[in-house]
Design a protein around this motif. Sequence first.
Motif, PDB file in Angstrom:
ATOM      1  N   GLY A 179      -3.215  45.145 -16.203  1.00 59.26           N
ATOM      2  CA  GLY A 179      -2.428  45.318 -17.408  1.00 59.26           C
ATOM      3  C   GLY A 179      -2.296  44.046 -18.212  1.00 59.26           C
ATOM      4  O   GLY A 179      -2.882  43.009 -17.908  1.00 59.26           O
ATOM      5  N   MET A 180      -1.561  44.145 -19.279  1.00 54.42           N
ATOM      6  CA  MET A 180      -1.117  42.960 -20.000  1.00 54.42           C
ATOM      7  C   MET A 180       0.372  42.827 -19.681  1.00 54.42           C
ATOM      8  O   MET A 180       0.806  43.254 -18.611  1.00 54.42           O
ATOM      9  N   SER A 181       1.165  42.244 -20.523  1.00 54.37           N
ATOM     10  CA  SER A 181       2.510  41.857 -20.106  1.00 54.37           C
ATOM     11  C   SER A 181       3.368  43.050 -19.710  1.00 54.37           C
ATOM     12  O   SER A 181       3.526  44.004 -20.482  1.00 54.37           O
ATOM     13  N   HIS A 182       3.905  42.987 -18.507  1.00 54.50           N
ATOM     14  CA  HIS A 182       4.912  43.938 -18.045  1.00 54.50           C
ATOM     15  C   HIS A 182       5.582  43.378 -16.796  1.00 54.50           C
ATOM     16  O   HIS A 182       5.019  42.574 -16.072  1.00 54.50           O
ATOM     17  N   PHE A 183       6.801  43.826 -16.566  1.00 54.14           N
ATOM     18  CA  PHE A 183       7.623  43.346 -15.454  1.00 54.14           C
ATOM     19  C   PHE A 183       8.151  44.544 -14.660  1.00 54.14           C
ATOM     20  O   PHE A 183       9.354  44.779 -14.603  1.00 54.14           O
ATOM     21  N   PRO A 184       7.288  45.343 -14.059  1.00 49.38           N
ATOM     22  CA  PRO A 184       7.744  46.589 -13.423  1.00 49.38           C
ATOM     23  C   PRO A 184       8.770  46.353 -12.318  1.00 49.38           C
ATOM     24  O   PRO A 184       8.583  45.527 -11.432  1.00 49.38           O
ATOM     25  N   ALA A 191      11.321  44.364 -21.430  1.00 47.42           N
ATOM     26  CA  ALA A 191      11.158  43.190 -22.301  1.00 47.42           C
ATOM     27  C   ALA A 191       9.837  42.480 -22.019  1.00 47.42           C
ATOM     28  O   ALA A 191       9.815  41.326 -21.604  1.00 47.42           O
ATOM     29  N   PRO A 192       8.695  43.158 -22.250  1.00 50.10           N
ATOM     30  CA  PRO A 192       7.404  42.484 -22.076  1.00 50.10           C
ATOM     31  C   PRO A 192       7.232  41.348 -23.083  1.00 50.10           C
ATOM     32  O   PRO A 192       7.890  41.315 -24.130  1.00 50.10           O
ATOM     33  N   ASN A 193       6.308  40.444 -22.764  1.00 49.93           N
ATOM     34  CA  ASN A 193       6.027  39.331 -23.667  1.00 49.93           C
ATOM     35  C   ASN A 193       4.831  39.699 -24.543  1.00 49.93           C
ATOM     36  O   ASN A 193       3.694  39.285 -24.308  1.00 49.93           O
ATOM     37  N   TYR A 194       5.096  40.485 -25.583  1.00 47.00           N
ATOM     38  CA  TYR A 194       4.014  40.946 -26.458  1.00 47.00           C
ATOM     39  C   TYR A 194       3.338  39.777 -27.190  1.00 47.00           C
ATOM     40  O   TYR A 194       2.145  39.843 -27.495  1.00 47.00           O
ATOM     41  N   ALA A 195       4.091  38.724 -27.470  1.00 45.37           N
ATOM     42  CA  ALA A 195       3.521  37.586 -28.186  1.00 45.37           C
ATOM     43  C   ALA A 195       2.426  36.926 -27.352  1.00 45.37           C
ATOM     44  O   ALA A 195       1.391  36.501 -27.892  1.00 45.37           O
ATOM     45  N   PHE A 196       2.648  36.833 -26.042  1.00 42.82           N
ATOM     46  CA  PHE A 196       1.604  36.278 -25.174  1.00 42.82           C
ATOM     47  C   PHE A 196       0.370  37.178 -25.207  1.00 42.82           C
ATOM     48  O   PHE A 196      -0.762  36.689 -25.265  1.00 42.82           O
ATOM     49  N   ASP A 197       0.590  38.487 -25.164  1.00 45.83           N
ATOM     50  CA  ASP A 197      -0.531  39.429 -25.247  1.00 45.83           C
ATOM     51  C   ASP A 197      -1.347  39.195 -26.510  1.00 45.83           C
ATOM     52  O   ASP A 197      -2.587  39.147 -26.473  1.00 45.83           O
ATOM     53  N   ARG A 198      -0.663  39.075 -27.633  1.00 44.42           N
ATOM     54  CA  ARG A 198      -1.366  38.899 -28.906  1.00 44.42           C
ATOM     55  C   ARG A 198      -2.154  37.598 -28.923  1.00 44.42           C
ATOM     56  O   ARG A 198      -3.273  37.540 -29.454  1.00 44.42           O
ATOM     57  N   TRP A 199      -1.577  36.553 -28.353  1.00 47.73           N
ATOM     58  CA  TRP A 199      -2.301  35.286 -28.245  1.00 47.73           C
ATOM     59  C   TRP A 199      -3.541  35.458 -27.372  1.00 47.73           C
ATOM     60  O   TRP A 199      -4.631  34.975 -27.720  1.00 47.73           O
ATOM     61  N   LEU A 200      -3.397  36.153 -26.259  1.00 45.79           N
ATOM     62  CA  LEU A 200      -4.536  36.340 -25.364  1.00 45.79           C
ATOM     63  C   LEU A 200      -5.646  37.143 -26.044  1.00 45.79           C
ATOM     64  O   LEU A 200      -6.837  36.829 -25.886  1.00 45.79           O
ATOM     65  N   ILE A 201      -5.274  38.160 -26.814  1.00 47.01           N
ATOM     66  CA  ILE A 201      -6.273  38.945 -27.557  1.00 47.01           C
ATOM     67  C   ILE A 201      -7.009  38.034 -28.539  1.00 47.01           C
ATOM     68  O   ILE A 201      -8.237  38.104 -28.690  1.00 47.01           O
ATOM     69  N   GLN A 202      -6.267  37.156 -29.203  1.00 36.76           N
ATOM     70  CA  GLN A 202      -6.873  36.201 -30.140  1.00 36.76           C
ATOM     71  C   GLN A 202      -7.859  35.276 -29.426  1.00 36.76           C
ATOM     72  O   GLN A 202      -8.986  35.065 -29.897  1.00 36.76           O
ATOM     73  N   THR A 216      -0.962  28.741 -13.820  1.00 35.35           N
ATOM     74  CA  THR A 216      -0.679  28.916 -12.397  1.00 35.35           C
ATOM     75  C   THR A 216      -0.176  30.338 -12.147  1.00 35.35           C
ATOM     76  O   THR A 216       0.265  31.032 -13.079  1.00 35.35           O
ATOM     77  N   PRO A 217      -0.201  30.781 -10.897  1.00 36.48           N
ATOM     78  CA  PRO A 217       0.391  32.092 -10.600  1.00 36.48           C
ATOM     79  C   PRO A 217       1.860  32.186 -10.997  1.00 36.48           C
ATOM     80  O   PRO A 217       2.327  33.245 -11.425  1.00 36.48           O
ATOM     81  N   VAL A 218       2.593  31.090 -10.875  1.00 37.38           N
ATOM     82  CA  VAL A 218       4.006  31.090 -11.290  1.00 37.38           C
ATOM     83  C   VAL A 218       4.108  31.254 -12.800  1.00 37.38           C
ATOM     84  O   VAL A 218       4.996  31.965 -13.300  1.00 37.38           O
ATOM     85  N   ASN A 219       3.208  30.630 -13.558  1.00 39.35           N
ATOM     86  CA  ASN A 219       3.180  30.840 -15.011  1.00 39.35           C
ATOM     87  C   ASN A 219       2.980  32.314 -15.333  1.00 39.35           C
ATOM     88  O   ASN A 219       3.657  32.872 -16.214  1.00 39.35           O
ATOM     89  N   LEU A 220       2.038  32.958 -14.645  1.00 41.63           N
ATOM     90  CA  LEU A 220       1.767  34.378 -14.901  1.00 41.63           C
ATOM     91  C   LEU A 220       2.985  35.230 -14.575  1.00 41.63           C
ATOM     92  O   LEU A 220       3.294  36.192 -15.285  1.00 41.63           O
ATOM     93  N   ASP A 221       3.690  34.890 -13.504  1.00 44.16           N
ATOM     94  CA  ASP A 221       4.912  35.606 -13.136  1.00 44.16           C
ATOM     95  C   ASP A 221       5.935  35.511 -14.268  1.00 44.16           C
ATOM     96  O   ASP A 221       6.622  36.485 -14.585  1.00 44.16           O
ATOM     97  N   GLU A 222       6.001  34.360 -14.911  1.00 40.42           N
ATOM     98  CA  GLU A 222       7.012  34.123 -15.947  1.00 40.42           C
ATOM     99  C   GLU A 222       6.798  34.983 -17.181  1.00 40.42           C
ATOM    100  O   GLU A 222       7.772  35.388 -17.842  1.00 40.42           O
ATOM    101  N   VAL A 223       5.541  35.270 -17.524  1.00 33.86           N
ATOM    102  CA  VAL A 223       5.258  36.043 -18.736  1.00 33.86           C
ATOM    103  C   VAL A 223       4.819  37.478 -18.428  1.00 33.86           C
ATOM    104  O   VAL A 223       4.400  38.213 -19.330  1.00 33.86           O
ATOM    105  N   GLY A 224       4.908  37.888 -17.170  1.00 34.50           N
ATOM    106  CA  GLY A 224       4.567  39.267 -16.812  1.00 34.50           C
ATOM    107  C   GLY A 224       3.084  39.549 -16.878  1.00 34.50           C
ATOM    108  O   GLY A 224       2.671  40.672 -17.180  1.00 34.50           O
ATOM    109  N   GLU A 225       2.260  38.548 -16.580  1.00 36.97           N
ATOM    110  CA  GLU A 225       0.814  38.684 -16.746  1.00 36.97           C
ATOM    111  C   GLU A 225       0.047  38.511 -15.431  1.00 36.97           C
ATOM    112  O   GLU A 225      -1.139  38.150 -15.437  1.00 36.97           O
TER     113      GLU A 225
END
Length: 375
Positions: A179-184, A191-202, A216-225
């Motif tokens: 997936g892209m940003s989500h915190f199941p 409250a997904p981080n849609y802005a990060f998603d849009r940056w990644l698409i860019q 890092t894996p901790v970074n990914l945890d922080e933005v739901g990625e």
Amino acid sequence: MAEIVAAAAAVHAPQLLSRPPYEEIDKLDTSTDALHAFGKVVEDARPDAVVVIGIDHLETFWLEAVPAFTLVISEECDASYTKWRRRKKIHTSLAKDLLKGVIAQDFDLTYSQDAELGHAFLTPFEHILGDSEVPVIPLLVNTYLPPIPSPRRCYALGRAIARALADRPERIAVIASGGMSHFPGTARYTAPNYAFDRWLIQETAAGRYDDLLGLTPVNLDEVGESELVTWCVLLGMTGGELPGSLLSYQELSHHGHGVIQFVPGLPPAAEKPAEERLPRYGGHSFTQDDYVYYRFPEPSSLPLNRFLRQIITQDDARTAFAHDRDAAIAASGLGAEERAALAAEGFDQLVELGAHPLLALSAWQVVKNELAAAG
């Protein structure tokens, strides 16, 4: 040498299978339309095998063993989510060569001949491959049970796979199911981080991946990625330079649904001037120094997590809990706090008591879906 003839990263949200009426059905339709479109690309490419890089939502391995990377090597595989199920043939000879070739490069890789796969595989089986008889090679990447492999390590695995396949003649398709940003199951579920998603698409459209691979894996945890680790394996297989073309991106209340095609390439979108580009990471500044949303499950929480997993994976346990919750809870053998949390609505109390968020959410979802189906 083996040739990658189709490759895409694709959402696998279970709602694309269950289609519950409380979801935004039009957005689900748009996501599945994009999956079907890539399915036509795969069909036209006529691959000899499809490498499906997916994750485990604690459905396959559970807490008795948590391998970082697992290749499924059997004659067939089953993928299921509650009542939905697909069986696919596995390209066993190619999978065995891949296993040997990766291990020969000093890259540890677990294998399984008896893995029951979850919706991370079922969704692409259903909506991309459908009734196609092309064999698959399932590869699982640990994503939600810390510690998890880093993006750079997953990219390195992809490079090792490419080298292992170099002497094979097959045409290969690749699906990175994530997936892209989500915190199941967490307090940030809506409250997904849609802005990060849009940056990644860019960045994907421009073929720029260094910033992603440097996380890092901790970074990914922080933005739901966290599920982007499957994308990183795909990038390693394709060389990490190909741009990706967006087939669909949908903002649901709890999830960014993305489908991005890398192979075959599509006409590139016009690159925005530097001053119009989204800022790095969508403007997010990382602050976490450890996992917050998907923490290491403490051993004391094992009985509760086991009970939730039974609801998710066992039909009789799910039916009993859905239709006579009090009796199921009384028979659980759990402590008073756990029983009270199971009797409450939602999943927040369960997570506070140590339930893994994915198990807490998934148990809530499948019970809700069963009750809805029963009328």
